[in-house]
Design a protein around this motif. Sequence first.
Motif, short mmCIF file in Angstrom:
data_model
loop_
_atom_site.label_atom_id
_atom_site.label_comp_id
_atom_site.label_asym_id
_atom_site.label_seq_id
_atom_site.Cartn_x
_atom_site.Cartn_y
_atom_site.Cartn_z
N GLY A 142 0.81 -1.22 0.00
CA GLY A 142 0.00 0.00 0.00
C GLY A 142 0.84 1.26 0.00
O GLY A 142 0.50 2.25 -0.64
N ILE A 143 1.95 1.25 0.71
CA ILE A 143 2.79 2.44 0.79
C ILE A 143 3.67 2.58 -0.44
O ILE A 143 3.81 3.67 -1.01
CB ILE A 143 3.64 2.41 2.07
CG1 ILE A 143 2.74 2.56 3.30
CG2 ILE A 143 4.71 3.49 2.06
CD1 ILE A 143 3.45 2.36 4.60
N LEU A 144 4.28 1.49 -0.88
CA LEU A 144 5.29 1.60 -1.93
C LEU A 144 4.76 1.47 -3.35
O LEU A 144 5.25 2.12 -4.26
CB LEU A 144 6.38 0.54 -1.70
CG LEU A 144 7.15 0.68 -0.38
CD1 LEU A 144 8.08 -0.49 -0.19
CD2 LEU A 144 7.92 1.98 -0.36
N PHE A 145 3.79 0.59 -3.59
CA PHE A 145 3.45 0.25 -4.97
C PHE A 145 2.02 0.57 -5.40
O PHE A 145 1.74 0.62 -6.58
CB PHE A 145 3.70 -1.24 -5.21
CG PHE A 145 5.11 -1.66 -4.93
CD1 PHE A 145 6.14 -1.24 -5.75
CD2 PHE A 145 5.40 -2.44 -3.84
CE1 PHE A 145 7.44 -1.61 -5.51
CE2 PHE A 145 6.71 -2.82 -3.59
CZ PHE A 145 7.73 -2.41 -4.41
N MET A 146 1.11 0.78 -4.47
CA MET A 146 -0.29 0.96 -4.85
C MET A 146 -0.51 2.32 -5.52
O MET A 146 0.07 3.32 -5.11
CB MET A 146 -1.18 0.84 -3.61
CG MET A 146 -2.63 0.74 -3.91
SD MET A 146 -3.49 0.30 -2.40
CE MET A 146 -5.14 0.55 -2.91
N ASP A 147 -1.33 2.32 -6.55
CA ASP A 147 -1.63 3.56 -7.27
C ASP A 147 -2.76 4.27 -6.53
O ASP A 147 -3.91 3.84 -6.53
CB ASP A 147 -2.05 3.23 -8.71
CG ASP A 147 -2.30 4.49 -9.51
OD1 ASP A 147 -1.80 5.56 -9.08
OD2 ASP A 147 -2.98 4.40 -10.54
N TRP A 148 -2.45 5.40 -5.91
CA TRP A 148 -3.41 6.14 -5.10
C TRP A 148 -4.16 7.18 -5.93
O TRP A 148 -5.01 7.89 -5.40
CB TRP A 148 -2.71 6.82 -3.93
CG TRP A 148 -2.23 5.85 -2.92
CD1 TRP A 148 -1.00 5.30 -2.85
CD2 TRP A 148 -2.98 5.28 -1.85
NE1 TRP A 148 -0.92 4.44 -1.80
CE2 TRP A 148 -2.12 4.41 -1.16
CE3 TRP A 148 -4.28 5.43 -1.41
CZ2 TRP A 148 -2.53 3.68 -0.05
CZ3 TRP A 148 -4.69 4.71 -0.30
CH2 TRP A 148 -3.83 3.84 0.36
N GLY A 149 -3.85 7.33 -7.21
CA GLY A 149 -4.52 8.31 -8.04
C GLY A 149 -3.87 9.67 -8.00
O GLY A 149 -4.37 10.61 -8.61
#
Length: 100
Positions: free
Chosen positions: A84-91
């Motif tokens: 969630g911190i390193l790789f997830m695309d938050w938009g």
Amino acid sequence: MLRTLARLAAEAPRPAFNIHANPYKAQKIWPPDFAKLSQKHQFRLERRYRRRAKLKWARPRWTKMVKLAQLGSVISLAVVLGYGILFMDWGREETPFKGV
């Protein structure tokens, strides 16, 4: 196999266990009268009882499985947070760890 079954069927049934006719009598009366024992002997008996009770109620397989489940849950939580911190695309274009 058949001989064993035939031998077991031929044996006479054993009489029920009778505590009063037991040929193996206990050497000591249990539980002892603690009022008649010294403090040192009372402590020895209590320590022996605690040790035996701990061994009797120990569940090594259960303890091992609980530890493995805890370890698995901690690792899965770390993986989810790391993703969630390193790789997830938050938009958003800028993330706190974009340089990483």
